[in-house]
Design a protein around this motif. Structure first.
Motif, PDB file in Angstrom:
ATOM      1  N   TYR A 112      29.750   5.936  49.656  1.00 42.56           N
ATOM      2  CA  TYR A 112      28.280   5.075  49.581  1.00 42.56           C
ATOM      3  C   TYR A 112      27.028   4.959  49.818  1.00 42.56           C
ATOM      4  CZ  TYR A 112      32.592   1.724  49.683  1.00 42.56           C
ATOM      5  OH  TYR A 112      34.244   1.200  49.498  1.00 42.56           O
ATOM      6  N   PHE A 113      26.903   5.996  51.016  1.00 42.39           N
ATOM      7  CA  PHE A 113      25.458   6.146  51.193  1.00 42.39           C
ATOM      8  C   PHE A 113      24.938   7.420  50.487  1.00 42.39           C
ATOM      9  CE2 PHE A 113      26.328   2.830  53.577  1.00 42.39           C
ATOM     10  CZ  PHE A 113      25.352   1.594  53.643  1.00 42.39           C
ATOM     11  N   LEU A 114      25.419   8.542  49.552  1.00 45.64           N
ATOM     12  CA  LEU A 114      25.235   9.133  49.068  1.00 45.64           C
ATOM     13  C   LEU A 114      24.346  10.547  49.946  1.00 45.64           C
ATOM     14  CD1 LEU A 114      22.678   8.389  46.376  1.00 45.64           C
ATOM     15  CD2 LEU A 114      25.278   8.217  45.774  1.00 45.64           C
ATOM     16  N   LEU A 115      25.925  10.285  51.165  1.00 44.95           N
ATOM     17  CA  LEU A 115      24.960  11.725  52.236  1.00 44.95           C
ATOM     18  C   LEU A 115      26.149  13.013  51.763  1.00 44.95           C
ATOM     19  CD1 LEU A 115      23.862  12.276  54.888  1.00 44.95           C
ATOM     20  CD2 LEU A 115      25.977  12.024  56.151  1.00 44.95           C
ATOM     21  N   ASP A 116      25.767  14.120  51.221  1.00 44.37           N
ATOM     22  CA  ASP A 116      26.295  15.353  50.774  1.00 44.37           C
ATOM     23  C   ASP A 116      27.179  14.717  51.861  1.00 44.37           C
ATOM     24  OD1 ASP A 116      26.978  17.520  50.557  1.00 44.37           O
ATOM     25  OD2 ASP A 116      25.070  18.269  49.313  1.00 44.37           O
ATOM     26  N   GLU A 117      28.748  15.653  51.270  1.00 49.67           N
ATOM     27  CA  GLU A 117      29.907  16.194  52.632  1.00 49.67           C
ATOM     28  C   GLU A 117      30.136  17.346  52.831  1.00 49.67           C
ATOM     29  OE1 GLU A 117      32.498  14.663  53.098  1.00 49.67           O
ATOM     30  OE2 GLU A 117      32.423  12.601  51.678  1.00 49.67           O
TER      31      GLU A 117
END
Length: 250
Positions: A112-117
């Protein structure tokens, strides 16, 4: 970390029964945030239009401990939350280690918070990690605020001694506090004084949180006037949110 004052037009994206309480992901037209537990205090927030900038004044104040950003600085983030520092530092030449106790929050940060995998977050509690860790860091960010109670961990001498041992000789710690009263802040300063020489305490106009920065390096250059003159986009509006900035040294 932040308190919603105008909850109208909010939309709940998810409600997750976490081990540590109900995790709610909420958004409006500008921001997305999460709360944990029953009192709906915001513990992580992102500006949807500028996700790679810090939008919470508390996080911006903690960010002062990283300035000026230097290549190959080693940073430990205890309490990754929504991944705001991870997003900000993604394209910097910073060696970042992130720790978060709640696996559901880690999953939410990615989803949900666009943190890169490709940005890893270690699922562990701060005390366990810092006790076992053998690395050294230039800055340790500590944001393990609990909406339910002031963290007992922050009153443990052993925890702070372990953090101190993991710092370089001129390293800094930046702590997000949610004290119930002034005495809790005083107690923490008393715990830290044998370890650190210089302190900055930042109080905010709108928020009850307090940010404490401690170091054996000089912190006297962290002033309201210098914050106003910073050209980093993450601190451009910070000064107007600060009620009081106190500098003290042993």
């Amino acid at each position: 970390m932040l308190d919603l004052t105008q909850p109208s037009h909010d939309s709940t994206l998810a409600s997750i029964r976490s081990q540590y309480g109900l995790l709610r992901i909420v958004e409006n037209s500008q921001h997305r945030w999460f709360t944990l537990g029953d009192n709906h205090v915001i513990q992580g927030v992102m500006d949807k239009l500028q996700p790679n900038l810090l939008c919470a004044p508390v996080n911006q104040a903690m960010f002062l401990s990283l300035l000026p950003l230097s290549a190959n600085d080693r940073v430990l983030n205890l309490g990754a939350g929504s991944g705001c520092f991870e997003r900000v530092l993604k394209n910097q030449a910073i060696q970042l280690t992130s720790v978060e106790i709640n696996a559901d929050i880690i999953a939410a940060a990615h989803h949900y918070f666009l943190l890169d995998e490709t940005t890893p977050i270690i699922n562990d509690c701060a005390e366990n990690f810092i006790t076992r860790c053998q690395q050294s860091f230039d800055v340790i960010l500590i944001d393990i605020f609990s909406a339910q109670s002031h963290q007992a961990l922050l009153q443990k001498h052993g925890f702070w001694h372990a953090c101190f041992k993991r710092l370089t000789c001129l390293g800094k710690i930046a702590i997000n506090l949610a004290p119930h009263n002034e005495q809790q802040v005083i107690n923490l300063l008393l715990l830290l004084r044998p370890l650190f020489r210089e302190f900055i305490v930042i109080e905010f106009k709108q928020y009850k949180n307090i940010v404490l920065i401690a170091s054996n390096d000089c912190l006297a250059n962290i002033t309201i006037e210098n914050i106003k003159q910073q050209d980093d986009p993450n601190t451009v509006d910070l000064a107007e949110h600060i009620n009081q900035l106190l500098y003290t040294q042993n």
